[in-house]
Design a protein around this motif. Structure first.
Motif, PDB file in Angstrom:
ATOM      1  N   ARG A   1      39.718  52.468  32.808  1.00 58.99           N
ATOM      2  CA  ARG A   1      38.501  53.148  33.277  1.00 58.99           C
ATOM      3  C   ARG A   1      37.288  52.221  33.314  1.00 58.99           C
ATOM      4  O   ARG A   1      36.217  52.628  33.739  1.00 58.99           O
ATOM      5  CB  ARG A   1      38.204  54.360  32.394  1.00 58.99           C
ATOM      6  N   GLY A   2      37.442  50.977  32.857  1.00 63.65           N
ATOM      7  CA  GLY A   2      36.336  50.052  32.876  1.00 63.65           C
ATOM      8  C   GLY A   2      35.651  49.968  31.532  1.00 63.65           C
ATOM      9  O   GLY A   2      36.117  50.541  30.536  1.00 63.65           O
ATOM     10  N   PRO A   3      34.526  49.225  31.449  1.00 67.01           N
ATOM     11  CA  PRO A   3      33.824  49.048  30.177  1.00 67.01           C
ATOM     12  C   PRO A   3      33.437  50.380  29.549  1.00 67.01           C
ATOM     13  O   PRO A   3      33.026  51.316  30.242  1.00 67.01           O
ATOM     14  CB  PRO A   3      32.577  48.246  30.582  1.00 67.01           C
ATOM     15  N   ALA A   4      33.547  50.456  28.232  1.00 69.71           N
ATOM     16  CA  ALA A   4      33.272  51.713  27.526  1.00 69.71           C
ATOM     17  C   ALA A   4      31.781  52.019  27.484  1.00 69.71           C
ATOM     18  O   ALA A   4      31.369  53.172  27.514  1.00 69.71           O
ATOM     19  CB  ALA A   4      33.840  51.645  26.108  1.00 69.71           C
ATOM     20  N   GLY A   5      30.933  50.983  27.408  1.00 69.10           N
ATOM     21  CA  GLY A   5      29.492  51.207  27.315  1.00 69.10           C
ATOM     22  C   GLY A   5      28.738  50.294  28.251  1.00 69.10           C
ATOM     23  O   GLY A   5      29.312  49.612  29.107  1.00 69.10           O
ATOM     24  N   GLU A   6      27.413  50.272  28.102  1.00 70.24           N
ATOM     25  CA  GLU A   6      26.585  49.420  28.928  1.00 70.24           C
ATOM     26  C   GLU A   6      26.821  47.957  28.575  1.00 70.24           C
ATOM     27  O   GLU A   6      26.952  47.587  27.415  1.00 70.24           O
ATOM     28  CB  GLU A   6      25.111  49.769  28.734  1.00 70.24           C
ATOM     29  N   THR A   7      26.884  47.097  29.589  1.00 67.10           N
ATOM     30  CA  THR A   7      27.064  45.674  29.369  1.00 67.10           C
ATOM     31  C   THR A   7      26.365  44.909  30.482  1.00 67.10           C
ATOM     32  O   THR A   7      26.275  45.387  31.615  1.00 67.10           O
ATOM     33  CB  THR A   7      28.556  45.291  29.338  1.00 67.10           C
ATOM     34  N   THR A   8      25.832  43.743  30.152  1.00 70.23           N
ATOM     35  CA  THR A   8      25.177  42.912  31.156  1.00 70.23           C
ATOM     36  C   THR A   8      26.118  41.863  31.708  1.00 70.23           C
ATOM     37  O   THR A   8      25.744  41.103  32.594  1.00 70.23           O
ATOM     38  CB  THR A   8      23.946  42.211  30.535  1.00 70.23           C
ATOM     39  N   GLU A   9      27.332  41.822  31.214  1.00 62.50           N
ATOM     40  CA  GLU A   9      28.301  40.820  31.627  1.00 62.50           C
ATOM     41  C   GLU A   9      29.421  41.466  32.430  1.00 62.50           C
ATOM     42  O   GLU A   9      29.908  42.546  32.074  1.00 62.50           O
ATOM     43  CB  GLU A   9      28.878  40.121  30.392  1.00 62.50           C
ATOM     44  N   ALA A  10      29.827  40.830  33.528  1.00 59.10           N
ATOM     45  CA  ALA A  10      30.943  41.344  34.311  1.00 59.10           C
ATOM     46  C   ALA A  10      32.200  41.328  33.454  1.00 59.10           C
ATOM     47  O   ALA A  10      32.414  40.405  32.667  1.00 59.10           O
ATOM     48  CB  ALA A  10      31.141  40.501  35.559  1.00 59.10           C
ATOM     49  N   PRO A  11      33.066  42.349  33.587  1.00 58.94           N
ATOM     50  CA  PRO A  11      34.269  42.400  32.749  1.00 58.94           C
ATOM     51  C   PRO A  11      35.267  41.303  33.107  1.00 58.94           C
ATOM     52  O   PRO A  11      35.160  40.654  34.145  1.00 58.94           O
ATOM     53  CB  PRO A  11      34.842  43.788  33.051  1.00 58.94           C
ATOM     54  N   ARG A  12      36.225  41.113  32.221  1.00 57.67           N
ATOM     55  CA  ARG A  12      37.264  40.119  32.446  1.00 57.67           C
ATOM     56  C   ARG A  12      38.059  40.492  33.694  1.00 57.67           C
ATOM     57  O   ARG A  12      38.255  41.670  33.988  1.00 57.67           O
ATOM     58  CB  ARG A  12      38.170  40.041  31.212  1.00 57.67           C
ATOM     59  N   PHE A  13      38.552  39.481  34.394  1.00 56.91           N
ATOM     60  CA  PHE A  13      39.168  39.724  35.703  1.00 56.91           C
ATOM     61  C   PHE A  13      40.509  40.455  35.642  1.00 56.91           C
ATOM     62  O   PHE A  13      41.007  40.901  36.677  1.00 56.91           O
ATOM     63  CB  PHE A  13      39.324  38.408  36.463  1.00 56.91           C
ATOM     64  N   ASP A  14      41.110  40.571  34.469  1.00 55.20           N
ATOM     65  CA  ASP A  14      42.337  41.368  34.381  1.00 55.20           C
ATOM     66  C   ASP A  14      42.021  42.810  34.017  1.00 55.20           C
ATOM     67  O   ASP A  14      42.939  43.605  33.766  1.00 55.20           O
ATOM     68  CB  ASP A  14      43.305  40.764  33.364  1.00 55.20           C
ATOM     69  N   GLY A  15      40.749  43.167  33.981  1.00 57.55           N
ATOM     70  CA  GLY A  15      40.330  44.515  33.612  1.00 57.55           C
ATOM     71  C   GLY A  15      39.910  45.339  34.810  1.00 57.55           C
ATOM     72  O   GLY A  15      40.470  45.212  35.910  1.00 57.55           O
ATOM     73  N   THR A  16      38.914  46.194  34.581  1.00 64.18           N
ATOM     74  CA  THR A  16      38.439  47.127  35.612  1.00 64.18           C
ATOM     75  C   THR A  16      36.937  46.981  35.770  1.00 64.18           C
ATOM     76  O   THR A  16      36.201  46.873  34.780  1.00 64.18           O
ATOM     77  CB  THR A  16      38.778  48.576  35.220  1.00 64.18           C
ATOM     78  N   PHE A  17      36.506  46.963  37.015  1.00 65.47           N
ATOM     79  CA  PHE A  17      35.091  46.826  37.375  1.00 65.47           C
ATOM     80  C   PHE A  17      34.633  48.151  37.973  1.00 65.47           C
ATOM     81  O   PHE A  17      35.301  48.713  38.843  1.00 65.47           O
ATOM     82  CB  PHE A  17      34.958  45.700  38.395  1.00 65.47           C
ATOM     83  N   ARG A  18      33.515  48.666  37.477  1.00 61.26           N
ATOM     84  CA  ARG A  18      32.992  49.928  37.998  1.00 61.26           C
ATOM     85  C   ARG A  18      31.821  49.638  38.939  1.00 61.26           C
ATOM     86  O   ARG A  18      30.846  48.990  38.559  1.00 61.26           O
ATOM     87  CB  ARG A  18      32.556  50.830  36.852  1.00 61.26           C
ATOM     88  N   TYR A  19      31.955  50.150  40.190  1.00 62.71           N
ATOM     89  CA  TYR A  19      30.928  49.890  41.201  1.00 62.71           C
ATOM     90  C   TYR A  19      30.949  51.025  42.221  1.00 62.71           C
ATOM     91  O   TYR A  19      32.016  51.480  42.634  1.00 62.71           O
ATOM     92  CB  TYR A  19      31.199  48.552  41.907  1.00 62.71           C
TER      93      TYR A  19
END
Length: 360
Positions: free
Chosen positions: A134-152
């Protein structure tokens, strides 16, 4: 008939290449040994042994210190990208003989880096936090790791979509003998082809959906690039973007291509990447444009060419000015004059290599 001119001597420094090798995986058995036989390869009209030989000739001619291989041999419980490519390098006596492989692909097409250990050291160094589906659990200023999920939010409905890479980009740190280091990101972005379309309406729907996903992947990559440039790091982003300026009619719908997003065309010069082939395409949408891939369109009975492969470098690598080259047999007279290399490039893959010589 005059003798064919040899390829010009490469300039001193570092040569980095990218090459999408069509059906590379089908040329190896589970032990990582190549099929040196006359059985048909997955490429039309050529045997496995002949394609392997053509690849060996081209890799030798490239003489690159590091090659980002797109669509490399598969990694599974039985197969190994590293094992196959190191067998290949030994077989053809390549300087670039060590392999780094990052996150495994969901397909039979891996991204891997083949390099000369006498000229550099390379290791996989993924950035960002791991995420769930589902992507990062909370707010983050860093793009997630490329094997994960990006929310946009792809369709501006104020609901973020979840984006994943079927082929996660390969993030590397290269360390040179001088101690200088630079980062590489190897990319195989989502294809925009409307696979599975049954009529014109589904073709348009799938094409738009695929373009949205491809653009979101490029936005994700651009966020990572921005992080590195902000820290003052040298970076090269290279690979197959399945996209390019002015490539299809859907670009008008979204305003720009994924390549323009990663380059940072709308940003401050210190935050931009540079690739002269992309710039030429941006300035010449109705004129000549360099191309890196060549496909046969059966219904039209003709060849189609496109600019899909790029080597983008950061401002810190632009002095002195690098030298780019697309190894296209019909656009480079130096290759045209070498029949053996010309034919090997046509036999080896439906893409042509791209190199950049950096005077580091």
């Amino acid at each position: 008939m005059p003798a064919a001119a040899p390829l010009p001597a490469r300039r001193p420094g570092l040569r980095i290449a990218t090459w999408n090798v069509e059906w590379f995986d089908r040329l190896f058995d589970d032990s990582g040994r190549g099929y040196e036989d006359h059985q048909p390869s997955a490429r039309y009209g050529i045997s496995r042994g002949a394609q392997l030989g053509a690849l060996g000739l081209v890799f030798t001619a490239l003489d690159a210190d590091g090659i980002m291989i797109i669509e490399g041999p598969d990694t599974t419980s039985k197969r190994s990208t590293v094992r196959a490519l190191e067998w290949f390098a030994q077989k053809y006596g390549l300087r670039a003989r060590r392999v780094v492989h990052g996150f495994s692909s969901e397909t039979e097409q891996e991204i891997a880096f083949l390099y000369d250990p006498d000229r550099m050291q390379a290791h996989h160094d993924p950035i960002g936090e791991p995420t769930g589906k589902r992507g990062p659990a909370g707010e983050t200023t860093e793009a997630p790791r490329f094997d994960g999920t990006f929310r946009y939010d792809l369709d501006t409905d104020h609901t973020p979509d979840t984006i994943r890479f079927a082929k996660p980009p390969l993030e590397l740190v290269l360390t040179l003998p001088t101690g200088r280091s630079l980062r590489l990101i190897g990319v195989h972005a989502k294809s925009k082809n409307p696979h599975g379309a049954t009529n014109e309406a589904s073709r348009i729907r799938i094409s738009i959906e695929n373009r949205r996903k491809q653009l979101a992947q490029c936005i994700w990559i651009r966020e990572r690039v921005t992080e590195h440039l902000t820290r003052g790091e040298d970076i090269i982003v290279l690979g197959d973007f399945n996209d390019g300026p002015g490539l299809d009619e859907f670009e008008k719908l979204f305003g720009r291509s994924g390549v323009e997003i990663v380059l940072g065309q709308d940003r401050d010069p210190a935050q931009r990447l540079f690739d002269p082939n992309a710039d030429m395409a941006l300035c010449s949408r109705f004129g000549f444009c360099p191309t890196t891939a060549r496909f046969y369109l059966a219904p039209q009975k003709r060849w189609f060419e496109a600019l899909l492969d790029f080597v983008m470098v950061s401002p810190g690598l632009m002095v002195p000015e690098p030298e780019w080259r697309i190894w296209h047999p019909f656009q480079d007279p130096r290759i045209m004059a070498l029949p053996e290399l010309r034919e090997a490039l046509l036999q080896a893959s439906d893409h042509f290599p791209v190199t950049v010589d950096l005077a580091l």
